[in-house]
Design an enzyme around this catalytic site. Structure first.
Site, mmCIF file in Angstrom:
data_model
loop_
_atom_site.group_PDB
_atom_site.id
_atom_site.type_symbol
_atom_site.label_atom_id
_atom_site.label_comp_id
_atom_site.label_asym_id
_atom_site.label_seq_id
_atom_site.Cartn_x
_atom_site.Cartn_y
_atom_site.Cartn_z
ATOM 1 N N LYS A 37 0.838 -1.208 0.000
ATOM 2 C CA LYS A 37 0.000 0.000 0.000
ATOM 3 C C LYS A 37 0.872 1.256 0.000
ATOM 4 C CE LYS A 37 -3.729 -2.564 1.971
ATOM 5 N NZ LYS A 37 -4.353 -3.202 3.114
ATOM 6 N N GLN B 119 -5.155 -1.620 9.070
ATOM 7 C CA GLN B 119 -4.839 -2.926 8.472
ATOM 8 C C GLN B 119 -5.467 -4.043 9.303
ATOM 9 O OE1 GLN B 119 -3.236 -3.536 5.516
ATOM 10 N NE2 GLN B 119 -3.752 -5.670 5.850
ATOM 11 N N ASP C 110 -11.339 2.306 3.036
ATOM 12 C CA ASP C 110 -11.559 0.863 2.911
ATOM 13 C C ASP C 110 -13.062 0.547 2.855
ATOM 14 O OD1 ASP C 110 -10.087 -1.375 2.510
ATOM 15 O OD2 ASP C 110 -9.735 -1.857 4.615
#
Ligand code: NAP
Length: 285
Positions: free
Chosen positions: A52, A96, A119
């Site tokens: 990322k 994460q 996300d």
């Protein structure tokens, strides 16, 4: 049979995102920034986070890696999220997953400012998706749709089966396919005669985390098969939820693992970060 080349589509999409980033009025409105929070030192998560961060550099997004020890408390992670929510230099926040077991993952995800939820995990973003006004779409399902579109694979009117009903992949993917006017069936671990259901579908998407689960007798000739799984086979080699060698000859299109859906996930995170910036700066409605 055509193999869907996720690496190629990801590369082309990133080139396009880099152009979008270069065209942003960052001189006047501030730089575009993504913060990635990594709690603990899970090796797989470290690889995903590195991808990322590298992806951000590739397209011109400023990234910050916030590393927190594995024994961080709920309050400590919550405070960090709140600080990032308040930081104007941060346009996107990604926690994460998975977080260490002692932490309440859902509670942390719902602390992220929905406007920075790149996300697409917050109730607000899920609600927008469910009501047909998607804004920041969960990255993996978003990547699947992008792959189908790149290959001009028709969705409207098709019968689509999604195997797996996680909040991260299965459910949002089913919703996106429904938005595109597919007739959608969702299967899960209690589905009876799963092979019978999948073998009637024009598009079969599998996201269950079971190596080589989908066999040739579970798909019809000419189906489109999308394999979201990231598993290990009996030799420890990376593979998907689809038995590729068996299934591929029956398909019109199929995604391989690796090199299919995987490269799209980070790419769509970058796209969402640009979108979040544009929304926050009033560049989009
Ligand atoms: P998850 O949260 O563990 O959900 C798994 C889903 O699969 C559940 O809905 C479960 O059903 C269903 N399932 C499990 N065994 C099944 C079976 N035998 N038959 C039918 N359904 C079954 O997993 P996830 O987060 O969605 O991830 C799924 C896979 O995608 C994993 O391999 C993961 O590593 C991969 N993944 C890849 C990417 C990428 O970028 N390529 C991103 C995210 C995830 P129940 O609900 O009934 O338990």
């Amino acid at each position: 049979m055509q193999v869907i080349d996720g690496k190629l589509v990801a590369k082309l999409t990133r080139e396009d995102i880099a152009k979008q980033v270069a065209a942003l009025p960052q001189d006047t409105l501030g730089k575009i920034g993504l913060a990635v929070i990594l709690v603990g030192d899970d090796p797989a998560s470290q690889v995903y986070v590195r991808n990322k961060i590298n992806g951000c550099a590739e397209v011109g997004i400023t990234s910050t890696l916030v590393k927190m020890p594995a024994d961080s408390t709920q309050e400590e992670v919550a405070e960090k999220i709140k600080a990032l929510n308040a930081d104007p230099a941060v346009n996107g926040i990604l926690l994460q997953l998975p977080v260490p077991k002692h932490l309440d993952e859902a509670a942390l995800l719902h602390l992220i400012d929905p406007a920075k939820d790149v996300d697409g995990c917050h109730y607000v973003q899920k609600g927008k998706l469910w009501t047909g006004e998607p804004e920041l779409i969960p990255c993996t399902p978003y990547g699947v749709i992008k792959l189908l579109d790149h290959y001009s694979i028709p969705i409207e009117g098709k019968s689509a089966v999604v195997v797996g009903r996680s909040n991260l992949v299965g459910k949002p993917l089913a919703q996106l396919l429904l938005d595109r006017n597919a007739t959608v069936t969702i299967c899960h671990s209690r589905t009876k005669d799963l092979g019978e259901v999948t073998s009637r579908a024009d598009i079969v998407c599998v996201a269950i985390g079971k190596a080589k689960f989908l066999k040739a007798d579970m798909v019809k000739e000419g189906a489109v098969v999308i394999d979201v799984g990231m598993d290990r086979d009996e030799n420890g080699k990376l593979c998907g939820d689809v038995d590729y060698v068996e299934v591929a000859p029956k398909c019109a299109y199929i995604t391989p693992v690796p090199g299919g859906v995987g490269p799209m996930t980070v790419t769509m995170l970058l796209q969402n970060t640009v979108k979040a910036y544009r929304l926050q700066k009033g560049l989009d409605k």
